[in-house]
Design an enzyme around this catalytic site. Structure first.
Site, PDB file in Angstrom:
ATOM      1  N   SER A   1      -1.782  62.947  34.438  1.00  0.00           N
ATOM      2  CA  SER A   1      -2.350  64.063  33.672  1.00  0.00           C
ATOM      3  C   SER A   1      -2.497  65.317  34.529  1.00  0.00           C
ATOM      4  CB  SER A   1      -3.711  63.663  33.093  1.00  0.00           C
ATOM      5  OG  SER A   1      -3.576  62.593  32.182  1.00  0.00           O
TER       6      SER A   1
ATOM      7  N   SER B   1       5.492  58.234  29.711  1.00  0.00           N
ATOM      8  CA  SER B   1       4.310  58.888  30.286  1.00  0.00           C
ATOM      9  C   SER B   1       3.573  59.703  29.232  1.00  0.00           C
ATOM     10  CB  SER B   1       4.721  59.791  31.458  1.00  0.00           C
ATOM     11  OG  SER B   1       5.705  60.719  31.054  1.00  0.00           O
TER      12      SER B   1
ATOM     13  N   ASN C   1       1.613  57.085  27.076  1.00  0.00           N
ATOM     14  CA  ASN C   1       0.652  56.144  27.672  1.00  0.00           C
ATOM     15  C   ASN C   1      -0.173  56.668  28.841  1.00  0.00           C
ATOM     16  OD1 ASN C   1       1.482  53.851  26.011  1.00  0.00           O
ATOM     17  ND2 ASN C   1       3.381  53.917  27.172  1.00  0.00           N
ATOM     18  N   TYR C   2       0.258  57.753  29.503  1.00  0.00           N
ATOM     19  CA  TYR C   2      -0.435  58.155  30.733  1.00  0.00           C
ATOM     20  C   TYR C   2      -0.966  59.586  30.744  1.00  0.00           C
ATOM     21  CZ  TYR C   2       1.257  53.803  32.746  1.00  0.00           C
ATOM     22  OH  TYR C   2       1.492  52.472  32.994  1.00  0.00           O
ATOM     23  N   ILE C   3      -0.351  60.478  29.991  1.00  0.00           N
ATOM     24  CA  ILE C   3      -0.777  61.881  30.008  1.00  0.00           C
ATOM     25  C   ILE C   3      -1.814  62.122  28.917  1.00  0.00           C
ATOM     26  CG2 ILE C   3      -0.016  64.261  29.684  1.00  0.00           C
ATOM     27  CD1 ILE C   3       2.756  63.376  30.701  1.00  0.00           C
TER      28      ILE C   3
END
Length: 806
Positions: A644, A757, A760-762
């Site tokens: 992020s 990403s 799931n991650y940002i």
């Protein structure tokens, strides 16, 4: 045409001559004789005159009281009835009310009526022939308005200009839409994940249906007042309806409680096996052999991989034969013992034939299958949680087949057994109806556990892992989990400085366990490595993370180039080379701190290549330590935080507010690309990539030609045509620029999976805030799947006046 001189006097001494056919063409004007006085007129005729005057006064009175009641009279055409009328007749039948049209027509008709009624013969003047001219209020108004003709013309001219302007604006809007559509098509060619592809299919389908609607003639009706009927509201199909649940505006449930009530219909099992037709045979040693249904079904699994490289792998064939023999009868096992003697070619040919038949299905047949699947979604694809309808993600249980695995998985070739109701655990609310199992079967177990989010569970036969049926990512339960994950990552941002100081101090710890933990945490923080779990290499693929790294996975260089293109070397270089999650290779060269480099040398001393690098550390121990530093902190939170913060920093660095939308999207994708590289989100280059790039190159070539032609046309254009030519040239230049941007974007991301990403991650609020700030449509960077999953983030960010900062 014969002309009879019929004179009707208007009482003013002038008379006009008309032809007997009623034509309006004036032939000549003649002077009338004075009208006879009352003394000279016989008494009977005088009475008739008085009577006629009274009628005329009455008409005037009526005309004055209600202007709409009187309409100019029109002489009846004798030609209509096929007989000639006596010119001198004054019969009331000769008059017929004239239909009211426009004011101009009223005036003209009134004049014609007046002239017709005042015609007089050359002979003696008859009182019956005198028809006085009567003007209605409409006619008088028309006469008053006559001088304002110039104003009307000016008004008409302005109205005409306004319409032209509207038409021009409409044309510009249409052109803008066309350009957006073209850009969308270019962008669509570069979709990087399956979600984008599914979304694109839906868009194409929607555009196709819209085009079909446009081609149909308009069926809108107007009411008596000329107003259009309101358009009918489009009714959504039942399967498309999912409750928009703004759970983020509600009070949170007690810790650990996921739901209060849960109702669903359970899983949808794989269809039963359909036996091969009698003319398709399995052969062993060149001879036809009839197999039992269970054995035949598994034979079909192997026939399906004959053209794949799996059938050439020794481990795959060995595992398949071992599992296949387990389901065979005694007689079959005695005869079948060598896979090389098995002939699956007839089965393979039959399967290919069936695939071609499915491809050649009629539209009606495909529609029927589609309707059947939609009916299944209505039953199994919806769960009711706390009174709200929510989509179920994967309600179909995977059919039996051959396990392939990723990379060189040691269990490739084993048989995935058919899951039956007796293998499935159901989880639902206590007060709701329990899903019914298929006839003749029963569930393994029924639970009412509101501390978990799964609906059904079973254990698969190859790896012995638990499989679950869960709610869709757009559901409340998944959304709450995502929200908590990103909020924890934001809390880490406030404490990351202290945590880094702590593990930096631990580099010099006297305890080897603490040194290893600090060094591993350094790599997790700086390289966003996964934690890695201990695995039995005989049971699972040999994939590793930070805690499970072995000596063979790293190399140390006192100085080396990080990349082949670098001109200068860096000190204290560590080279990582191992298989990460999903057997994707992780290769990276990084320059590390001197203390970290020294620690790695110490950790490697006296160890074999297959020994663990961090032999005094495991994932559980590391996560326990992280939770002591911050509540809820895990290795995955580090990964989320770094993804992020990297995106936010890159967006600030790369975004130019003056760029057009296409250039801004390129900047966003480049920022996203840095995150994907950090997280090692790779993908194989697609088979059609080269062909796709060739098509794009051809489009650029064709567009350059169009730009050149437009430039030549602009130079030769004069006057009003020059402005039009300039617009065309600018439009084509912009299109060419977008095509070039698309080519760059496509080439840069051919081996990078941007979607993982992003999904799931940002933190999605970073993307929403960026789109809001720089006026980029959210649909350009978030697919339908993203927008549904992150509905909470979109609402939170857009409803706030403050700019969101991670």
């Amino acid at each position: 045409m014969s002309v009879v001189s019929n004179h009707h006097s208007n009482g003013n001494g002038n008379s006009t001559v008309y032809d007997t056919n009623g034509n309006d063409e004036i032939k000549k004007e003649v002077k009338d004789e004075p009208m006879a006085s009352d003394s000279e007129v016989p008494f009977g005729e005088l009475m008739k005159r008085d009577k006629k005057e009274k009628k005329q006064k009455k008409r005037k009175a009526e005309s004055g009281s209600d202007e709409d009641d009187y309409k100019p009279e029109k002489r009846k055409s004798s030609a209509k009835n096929g007989k000639k009328k006596d010119v001198g007749s004054d019969s009331e039948d000769d008059y017929k009310p004239e239909k009211k049209k426009s004011k101009k027509n009223n005036k003209k008709k009134a004049q014609e009526s007046s002239e017709d009624d005042d015609e007089e013969s050359e002979g003696d003047v008859s009182e019956e022939d005198v028809k006085p001219q009567i003007h209605s209020d409409d006619e008088l108004e028309e006469e008053d308005e006559a001088p304002t003709t110039d104003d009307e013309e000016e008004q008409k001219r302005k109205e005409k200009e306004r319409r032209k302007k509207e038409k021009r604006e409409k044309k510009e809007r249409k052109e803008k839409k066309r350009l957006e559509k073209e850009n969308r098509k270019i962008k669509e060619e570069d979709d990087e994940d399956s979600d984008d592809e599914d979304d694109e299919k839906a868009k194409k389908k929607k555009r196709k249906s819209k085009g079909a609607e446009k081609s149909k003639p308009s069926t809108s009706k107007k009411d008596a007042g000329g107003k259009k009927e309101p358009p009918k509201k489009k009714v959504k199909k039942e399967e498309d309806i999912e409750d928009i649940w703004e759970w983020w505006k509600e009070e949170k449930k007690p810790a650990g409680v996921k739901w209060n009530s849960l109702q669903h219909c359970g899983p949808l099992f794989a269809p039963p096996y359909i036996p091969l037709p009698s003319h398709v045979h399995f052969k062993y040693g060149g001879e036809k052999m009839k197999l039992t249904l269970e054995t035949e079904e598994i034979a079909q699994f192997y026939a399906g991989v004959l053209d794949h490289e799996y059938s050439t792998k020794e481990a795959f064939n060995k595992n398949f034969m071992k599992d296949w023999r387990k389901v065979m009868t005694v007689e079959e096992r005695e005869r079948i013992h060598d896979l090389k003697k098995c002939d699956f070619r007839a089965i393979d040919a039959y399967q290919k034939e069936q695939r071609e038949i499915r491809k050649a299905m009629t539209k009606e047949e495909k529609l029927k299958i589609k309707e059947e699947k939609e009916a299944e979604v209505k039953i199994y694809g919806i769960a009711i949680i706390d009174g709200h309808r929510q989509k179920v993600a994967n309600f179909r249980i995977e059919p039996p087949g051959v396990f392939r695995g990723r990379g060189g998985h040691p269990k490739m070739g084993l048989i995935k057994k058919r899951i039956m109701p007796e293998d499935v655990i159901i989880n639902c609310g206590k007060d709701t109806e329990i899903p019914k199992p298929p006839p003749g079967h029963k569930w393994k177990e029924v639970r009412h556990d509101n501390t978990v989010t799964w609906l059904c569970s079973w254990t698969e036969s190859v790896l012995g892992q638990n499989k679950y049926i869960m709610l869709n990512p757009s559901s409340k339960i998944k959304g709450e989990k995502d929200f908590e994950k990103y909020e924890t990552a934001r809390r880490l941002k406030k404490k990351i400085g202290g945590i880094r100081e702590r593990y930096t101090d631990d580099f010099k710890s006297k305890e080897m366990r603490v040194r290893q933990r600090a060094t591993a945490l350094y790599f997790i923080d700086k390289l966003a490595l996964r934690a890695g779990n201990e695995k039995d290499v005989d049971e699972a693929a040999d994939t590793v993370g930070c805690c499970s790294l072995r000596v063979e996975h790293i190399k140390l260089f006192d100085s080396a180039k990080l990349n082949e293109d670098d001109k200068k070397e860096k000190e204290f270089v560590v080279e990582f080379d191992f298989l990460g999650k999903d057997s994707i290779r992780y290769f990276n060269r990084v320059s590390v701190e001197k203390r970290v480099y020294k620690n790695l040398k110490i950790f490697m001393e006296g160890k074999a290549p297959s020994d663990d690098l961090f032999d005094r550390l495991d994932t559980a121990t590391l996560n326990d330590h992280l939770r002591s530093l911050m509540d809820g902190l895990t290795v995955k939170v580090f990964r989320t935080y770094n993804a992020s913060i990297t995106l936010q920093e890159q967006l600030i660095k790369l975004t130019n507010p003056k760029d057009n939308v296409a250039a801004k999207i390129l900047s966003y994708n480049r920022a996203n690309r840095q995150v994907a590289i950090l997280c090692n989100h790779q993908r194989a280059v697609s088979k059609g990539f080269d062909e796709s790039m060739q098509k794009l190159e051809q489009k650029i070539k064709d567009k350059k030609k169009e730009v050149k032609e437009a430039e030549a046309a602009l130079k030769s254009a004069r006057g009003a045509e020059k402005e039009k030519a300039q617009k065309k040239y600018d439009r084509l230049k912009e299109q060419l620029k977008k095509l070039k941007i698309s080519r760059t974007d496509k080439d840069e991301n051919k081996q990078i999976a941007l979607g993982t990403s992003k999904l799931n991650y940002i933190d999605p609020r970073i993307t929403v805030a960026w789109c809001k700030k720089f006026e980029v449509p959210l649909e350009k960077v978030f697919t339908k799947t993203h927008r549904e999953k992150f509905r909470w983030a979109i609402d939170m960010t857009n409803s706030s006046d403050e700019e969101y900062v991670f």
